[in-house]
Design a protein around this motif. Structure first.
Motif, PDB file in Angstrom:
ATOM      1  N   UNK A  12       0.999  -1.174  -0.079  1.00  0.00           N
ATOM      2  CA  UNK A  12      -0.127   0.146   0.029  1.00  0.00           C
ATOM      3  C   UNK A  12       0.871   1.313  -0.065  1.00  0.00           C
ATOM      4  N   UNK A  13       0.381   2.338  -0.287  1.00  0.00           N
ATOM      5  CA  UNK A  13       1.183   3.520  -0.412  1.00  0.00           C
ATOM      6  C   UNK A  13       0.131   4.874   0.120  1.00  0.00           C
ATOM      7  N   UNK A  14       0.703   5.813   0.434  1.00  0.00           N
ATOM      8  CA  UNK A  14       0.027   6.958   0.938  1.00  0.00           C
ATOM      9  C   UNK A  14       0.629   8.228   0.405  1.00  0.00           C
ATOM     10  N   UNK A  15      -0.152   9.018   0.036  1.00  0.00           N
ATOM     11  CA  UNK A  15       0.527  10.563  -0.602  1.00  0.00           C
ATOM     12  C   UNK A  15      -0.176  11.529   0.231  1.00  0.00           C
ATOM     13  N   UNK A  16       0.508  12.643   0.733  1.00  0.00           N
ATOM     14  CA  UNK A  16       0.152  13.840   1.060  1.00  0.00           C
ATOM     15  C   UNK A  16       0.681  14.924   0.452  1.00  0.00           C
ATOM     16  N   UNK A  17       0.035  15.658  -0.314  1.00  0.00           N
ATOM     17  CA  UNK A  17       0.399  16.930  -1.137  1.00  0.00           C
ATOM     18  C   UNK A  17      -0.602  17.777  -1.682  1.00  0.00           C
ATOM     19  N   UNK A  18      -0.364  18.904  -1.931  1.00  0.00           N
ATOM     20  CA  UNK A  18      -1.669  19.883  -2.407  1.00  0.00           C
ATOM     21  C   UNK A  18      -2.806  19.822  -1.606  1.00  0.00           C
ATOM     22  N   UNK A  19      -2.556  19.847  -0.233  1.00  0.00           N
ATOM     23  CA  UNK A  19      -3.874  19.933   0.752  1.00  0.00           C
ATOM     24  C   UNK A  19      -4.819  18.572   0.509  1.00  0.00           C
ATOM     25  N   UNK A  20      -4.098  17.661  -0.031  1.00  0.00           N
ATOM     26  CA  UNK A  20      -4.920  16.298  -0.040  1.00  0.00           C
ATOM     27  C   UNK A  20      -4.108  15.000   0.219  1.00  0.00           C
ATOM     28  N   UNK A  21      -4.875  14.136   1.145  1.00  0.00           N
ATOM     29  CA  UNK A  21      -4.359  12.969   1.477  1.00  0.00           C
ATOM     30  C   UNK A  21      -4.918  11.664   0.825  1.00  0.00           C
ATOM     31  N   UNK A  22      -4.265  10.824   0.383  1.00  0.00           N
ATOM     32  CA  UNK A  22      -4.626   9.833  -0.415  1.00  0.00           C
ATOM     33  C   UNK A  22      -4.026   8.593  -0.055  1.00  0.00           C
ATOM     34  N   UNK A  23      -4.818   7.480  -0.181  1.00  0.00           N
ATOM     35  CA  UNK A  23      -4.241   6.187   0.110  1.00  0.00           C
ATOM     36  C   UNK A  23      -4.632   5.358  -1.062  1.00  0.00           C
ATOM     37  N   UNK A  24      -3.461   4.736  -1.679  1.00  0.00           N
ATOM     38  CA  UNK A  24      -3.646   3.773  -2.782  1.00  0.00           C
ATOM     39  C   UNK A  24      -4.388   4.447  -3.757  1.00  0.00           C
ATOM     40  N   UNK A  25      -3.993   5.958  -3.918  1.00  0.00           N
ATOM     41  CA  UNK A  25      -4.714   6.739  -4.995  1.00  0.00           C
ATOM     42  C   UNK A  25      -6.210   6.852  -4.831  1.00  0.00           C
ATOM     43  N   UNK A  26      -6.875   6.746  -3.748  1.00  0.00           N
ATOM     44  CA  UNK A  26      -8.015   7.113  -3.393  1.00  0.00           C
ATOM     45  C   UNK A  26      -8.179   8.319  -2.205  1.00  0.00           C
ATOM     46  N   UNK A  27      -8.731   9.483  -2.585  1.00  0.00           N
ATOM     47  CA  UNK A  27      -8.591  10.688  -1.870  1.00  0.00           C
ATOM     48  C   UNK A  27      -9.458  10.294  -0.692  1.00  0.00           C
ATOM     49  N   UNK A  28      -8.651  10.495   0.339  1.00  0.00           N
ATOM     50  CA  UNK A  28      -9.185  10.442   1.855  1.00  0.00           C
ATOM     51  C   UNK A  28      -9.676  11.781   2.456  1.00  0.00           C
ATOM     52  N   UNK A  29      -9.031  12.782   2.248  1.00  0.00           N
ATOM     53  CA  UNK A  29      -9.369  14.128   2.588  1.00  0.00           C
ATOM     54  C   UNK A  29      -8.655  14.979   1.666  1.00  0.00           C
ATOM     55  N   UNK A  30      -9.525  16.142   1.700  1.00  0.00           N
ATOM     56  CA  UNK A  30      -8.898  17.372   0.719  1.00  0.00           C
ATOM     57  C   UNK A  30      -9.367  18.683   1.397  1.00  0.00           C
ATOM     58  N   UNK A  31      -8.568  19.538   1.634  1.00  0.00           N
ATOM     59  CA  UNK A  31      -8.831  20.858   2.188  1.00  0.00           C
ATOM     60  C   UNK A  31      -8.580  22.001   1.382  1.00  0.00           C
ATOM     61  N   UNK A  32      -9.437  23.090   1.492  1.00  0.00           N
ATOM     62  CA  UNK A  32      -8.765  24.245   0.534  1.00  0.00           C
ATOM     63  C   UNK A  32      -7.927  25.132   1.413  1.00  0.00           C
TER      64      UNK A  32
END
Length: 206
Positions: A9-29
């Motif tokens: 599995x993999x996680x990314x946090x960038x550009x005010x977005x949190x994603x897990x396995x390329x599914x967006x979990x959270x986004x904030x402006x």
């Protein structure tokens, strides 16, 4: 050397977005990183009171790791044989600047101990290890750019030599409000994505 390892599995946090396995979990402006990371912490139900005392690099790394490891349903009452291999370009420069400012502040007799404790990039590894009881190998490397080849070689070596059952590795960069990024992935002997340099690069650039 055994190369039959996989990215679970993999996680990314960038550009005010949190994603897990390329599914967006959270986004904030939110324009502020501080506001964004606090909102993401609450949204992901991350529970670690010391989080709010951490420097920005540690907050970023800790949240990414927490999202990824919670997905693995680890038993926190057990020691988990997961190594950690992180890397970035700026080291702890963001905190180093704050430490320097506290030294030069004529209104303060002493630099801030709360800031000084985070003037090493690998401190974030300690915070993750404490919560998830990770007592295996850990390293933090500094490179000019994301180095998939090194992450591949080092993590595969740890697994092949049985120094760890799994490896949490990736890139955690924080160098100012507008320059932050976390890309972490978990390597294991099971999974669906073969742990190759090209696959690492593809996931990182996705």
């Amino acid at each position: 050397m055994n190369t039959d390892f996989y990215i679970k599995s993999y996680c990314r946090i960038k550009d005010n977005t949190v994603s897990l396995n390329d599914s967006v979990l959270f986004n904030d402006a939110s324009k502020s990183f501080i506001d964004f990371i606090k909102s993401a912490y609450k949204n992901q139900n991350t529970k670690y009171p010391k989080f709010f005392k951490m420097d920005n690099l540690s907050k970023l790394a800790f949240l990414a790791a927490d999202v990824l490891l919670k997905n693995e349903n680890l038993k926190l009452e057990n020691d988990n044989n997961i190594a950690i291999v992180f890397s970035n370009r700026a080291s702890s420069l963001d905190t180093d600047r704050k430490h320097q400012e506290s030294i030069q502040n004529k209104e303060s007799y002493y630099p801030s101990p709360a800031v000084f404790v985070y003037t090493l990039p690998n401190i974030c590894i300690g915070e993750i290890s404490i919560k998830y009881k990770l007592y295996s190998e850990n390293s933090f490397f500094i490179f000019d750019n994301f180095n998939a080849s090194h992450l591949l070689t080092y993590s595969n070596s740890l697994l092949s030599s049985n120094k760890a059952h799994e490896v949490l590795c990736g890139w955690v960069e924080f160098d100012g409000e507008n320059n932050y990024e976390a890309f972490l992935y978990l390597v294991s002997k099971t999974g669906t994505i073969k742990h190759t340099e090209q696959n690492i690069i593809t996931l990182y650039n996705t």
